[in-house]
Design a protein around this motif. Structure first.
Motif, PDB file in Angstrom:
ATOM      1  N   HIS A 146       0.397  -1.263   0.194  1.00 35.96           N
ATOM      2  CA  HIS A 146      -0.025   0.002   0.420  1.00 35.96           C
ATOM      3  C   HIS A 146       1.058   1.161  -0.366  1.00 35.96           C
ATOM      4  CE1 HIS A 146      -3.446   2.678   1.305  1.00 35.96           C
ATOM      5  NE2 HIS A 146      -2.233   2.912   2.233  1.00 35.96           N
ATOM      6  N   GLY A 180      -6.777  -0.270  -0.568  1.00 32.09           N
ATOM      7  CA  GLY A 180      -6.942   0.711  -0.894  1.00 32.09           C
ATOM      8  C   GLY A 180      -7.548   1.926  -1.408  1.00 32.09           C
ATOM      9  N   ILE A 188      -4.990   1.831   5.295  1.00 34.20           N
ATOM     10  CA  ILE A 188      -5.986   0.551   4.474  1.00 34.20           C
ATOM     11  C   ILE A 188      -6.572   0.219   5.078  1.00 34.20           C
ATOM     12  CG2 ILE A 188      -5.452  -1.820   4.270  1.00 34.20           C
ATOM     13  CD1 ILE A 188      -2.742  -1.639   3.619  1.00 34.20           C
TER      14      ILE A 188
END
Length: 378
Positions: A146, A180, A188
């Motif tokens: 992420h 996300g 997230i």
């Protein structure tokens, strides 16, 4: 000869009084000609329409009335964030502190400092790179991907980032779809409740959403491993169906279906649509207890600068507390900031409806929202 000035003065005063009387008569007659009841009815007709001022015909005369209008849309500014000198100093200080804690392997403190950096510059490449490295060392590969994805998007030619990506691929394949929401720089999401708000925040940054004035939401629907969110969008002008659907699909990393058919004449401003959140539960499985819920909500409302005008509470089944809030916020991001602070203490939450409005006594735009939240009772 001595009387002539006095006589002239008397004549002048008489003429002046007559002229004043005539003007008074004209004004009285003009006022009498206006049907004030009809004028009031006309004013009410324009009360909910956009108008800086309108001329209406009353008794054959044109009368201007100015009424407060309802907002018809927003200006969407997606220009790159400009950091002030104060922001840059703040970022520099906290990155130095983050590096110090990182070098000592005090990862919790390093994360705290780098999160402060993200408050001023959410896509700071150095901060995102550090956060990805920490996550990888802690074997949290989802968080690592992420953060490194954000860093790579911001600084694609950075050699250290490229090298880290290749090393990360050896222990965890690069995900085809991110958990996300692209362009929303938040932790997230841990539930479909959180992700729904991130998706709506992303939608409202898309130019196709500029004329959205209200949205109504149905409750979550679970189908297999997916959660579906259905909503009815009202616009002030012709709705951009295809663009809105594409924006929702990209943000949710799932399917999006337009439910409303070809609209009848005059109803091109409405859109009913649903989008999918795949492989994510509605509820937060790791709910934290809140010692004093009312005080906690008041505190985070002040921190995020949202106004909670009303709330309703009732005990639901399974020792849960169902609460509905009426919330006003200057933009949807601010509302989402509030809910992300609330989220760890909520089983689930959802939007019931949201409407664009003016702040009382001004032309400043706000979102008026109704939110439903479920808390776990001890």
């Amino acid at each position: 000869m001595s009387r002539q000035p006095c006589q002239d003065k008397s004549v002048f005063l008489a003429k002046l009084c007559f002229a004043i009387w005539c003007c008074t008569l004209v004004i009285t007659v003009s006022a009498a000609d206006i049907d004030w009841k009809k004028l009031e009815e006309k004013a009410k007709e324009y009360q909910n329409k956009q108008s800086g001022g309108k001329n209406i015909e009353v008794g054959g005369k044109s009368v201007n009335i100015t009424m407060p209008s309802q907002p018809t849309g927003r200006n969407i500014d997606n220009s790159e964030l400009v950091l002030s000198d104060a922001d840059q100093r703040y970022i520099s200080v906290h990155m130095k502190l983050a590096n110090r804690h990182f070098s000592r392997k005090n990862y919790p403190r390093a994360i705290e400092e780098v999160e402060l950096v993200f408050e001023r510059q959410p896509d700071h490449p150095g901060g995102r790179f550090m956060r990805a490295v920490i996550a990888a060392r802690l074997k949290d590969h989802v968080t690592a991907w992420h953060n490194i994805t954000i860093a790579r998007d911001k600084d694609p030619e950075n050699a250290k980032i490229k090298s880290f990506v290749e090393k990360l691929k050896t222990v965890s394949p690069e995900p085809q779809k991110t958990i996300g929401v692209p362009g929303i720089f938040r932790p997230i999401p841990v539930s479909a409740s959180e992700k729904t708000f991130d998706i709506i925040e992303r939608l409202l940054k898309d130019p196709s959403s500029h004329n959205i004035t209200s949205i109504d939401f149905d409750d979550f629907k679970i189908e297999g491993n997916s959660v579906w969110v259905q909503m009815r969008i009202n616009c002030s002008s012709i709705v951009q169906k295809a663009n809105i659907a594409a924006a929702l699909e990209k943000a949710s990393s799932g399917r999006c279906e337009i439910l409303s058919g070809p609209p009848p004449q005059g109803e091109e401003k409405l859109l009913e649509v649903k989008f999918e959140i795949p492989e994510m539960a509605v509820e937060n499985k790791d709910v934290k207890p809140a010692a004093d819920l009312r005080e906690f909500i008041k505190l985070i409302a002040e921190e995020t600068d949202v106004a909670i005008s009303d709330s309703e509470e009732r005990d639901a089944e399974n020792k849960t507390l169902e609460t509905s809030y009426e919330i006003a916020s200057r933009d949807f991001k601010t509302l989402n900031d509030f809910l992300r602070k609330l989220s760890p203490y909520a089983i689930k939450f959802r939007l019931i409806n949201m409407k664009l409005a003016y702040l009382a006594g001004s032309q400043d735009l706000i979102w008026r929202c109704r939110i439903q939240v479920f808390y776990q009772l001890s």
